[in-house]
Scaffold this active site. Structure first.
Site, mmCIF file in Angstrom:
data_model
loop_
_atom_site.group_PDB
_atom_site.id
_atom_site.type_symbol
_atom_site.label_atom_id
_atom_site.label_comp_id
_atom_site.label_asym_id
_atom_site.label_seq_id
_atom_site.Cartn_x
_atom_site.Cartn_y
_atom_site.Cartn_z
ATOM 1 N N SER A 146 6.169 -6.013 0.238
ATOM 2 C CA SER A 146 5.650 -5.252 -0.884
ATOM 3 C C SER A 146 6.518 -4.531 -1.513
ATOM 4 C CB SER A 146 4.478 -4.373 -0.074
ATOM 5 O OG SER A 146 4.021 -3.312 -1.176
ATOM 6 N N TYR A 159 3.666 2.003 6.440
ATOM 7 C CA TYR A 159 3.523 0.560 5.311
ATOM 8 C C TYR A 159 4.868 0.078 4.914
ATOM 9 C CZ TYR A 159 1.249 -2.837 2.046
ATOM 10 O OH TYR A 159 1.016 -4.180 1.434
#
Ligand code: NAP
Length: 248
Positions: A146, A159
């Site tokens: 990501s 994350y």
């Protein structure tokens, strides 16, 4: 190894969103598909049917990528049983979750679940399929990371850490296995429309994106399709962004 091994692609988190489109793209390239999912069988079956429409086999493999025992019992058993007539030639570590909150409020559970799904999941799943791939002297491993893992995002310490960890592992593993023609790359999406981003204000956030829109799961799948191809043989250890021009 036999020239007649059936070639499979395993996509973790293949039931929905980006994973589903990756399954469909890889099936269109002629791979038999192993669709992993955690619990959403109804959605996994929709993916399965879409893959089978491309005249390949598509099997559901339910296991929690954060659970080492389940990986061994389900995926490990599949690999063992298939040893003589099938090979997982492509692995896409795609399963992932978000549990966003500021660090001060982050619980052990929020930290562990996100790290265990993305980072630990990648480790255990990859280790389970790696040796046959090395013996086959050809393989493609794609880790879906990501933008958060590249630049860090406030509210996503868990994350961002999980995805940054996957990026480090991608670069290290690529160097370990390059001589066996196994490439290892990471794909780093920005904002992509899926269940994961359904709670975000798409209109507002699109203003941050130079292309003024969220990406589509199919667009990520197209990039994965290129990275698994023979033409991409000399690309390894890279992180390729797909984010509509967002600075990363
Ligand atoms: P999504 O629509 O929420 O789908 C998540 C998928 O992961 C589902 O198939 C889900 O299975 C599976 N999954 C979740 N936890 C799992 C577990 N413990 N074990 C096995 N499977 C599990 O997410 P998405 O947007 O497609 O995201 C796919 C990947 O892209 C993720 O790694 C995400 O971090 C990354 N990503 C997404 C975006 C974005 O904007 N959407 C941006 C950057 C990166 P079930 O259906 O069974 O629950």
């Amino acid at each position: 190894m036999s020239l007649f091994l059936k070639k499979y692609a395993l996509v973790t988190g293949g039931s929905r969103g980006i994973g589903r489109e990756i399954c469909i793209k890889l099936s269109s390239l002629g791979y038999h598909i192993l669709i992993n999912y955690k619990g959403n069988e109804e959605q996994a079956i929709i993916t399965q049917q879409a893959c089978m429409a491309n005249n390949v086999e598509a099997h559901l493999l339910q296991f929690d990528v954060a659970n080492r025992n389940e990986i061994e019992n389900v995926l490990g058993a599949w690999v063992l049983a298939a040893e003589k007539n099938a090979i997982i030639e492509v692995l896409v570590n795609n399963a992932g979750i978000r549990q966003d909150t500021l660090m001060s409020f982050m619980s052990d559970e929020q930290w562990n679940s996100v790290i265990n799904t993305s980072l630990q999941g990648m480790f255990y799943v990859t280790r389970t399929v790696l040796n046959p791939m090395l013996m086959n002297r050809f393989g493609r491993i794609i880790n879906i990371v990501s933008l958060s893992g590249l630049k860090g995002m406030p509210g996503q310490v868990n994350y961002s850490a999980a995805k940054a960890g996957m990026i480090g592992a991608t670069k290290a593993l690529a160097q370990e296995v390059a001589r066996r023609n196994v490439t290892v790359n990471a794909v780093a999406p920005g904002f992509i429309s899926s269940d994961m981003t359904a709670d975000l204000d798409e209109k507002e956030l699109s203003n941050m994106v130079p292309m003024r829109r969220f990406g589509k799961p199919e667009e990520v799948a197209a990039l994965v399709g290129f990275l698994v191809s023979k033409e991409a043989a000399y690309i390894t250890g890279q992180v390729i962004s797909i984010n509509g021009g967002l600075y990363s």
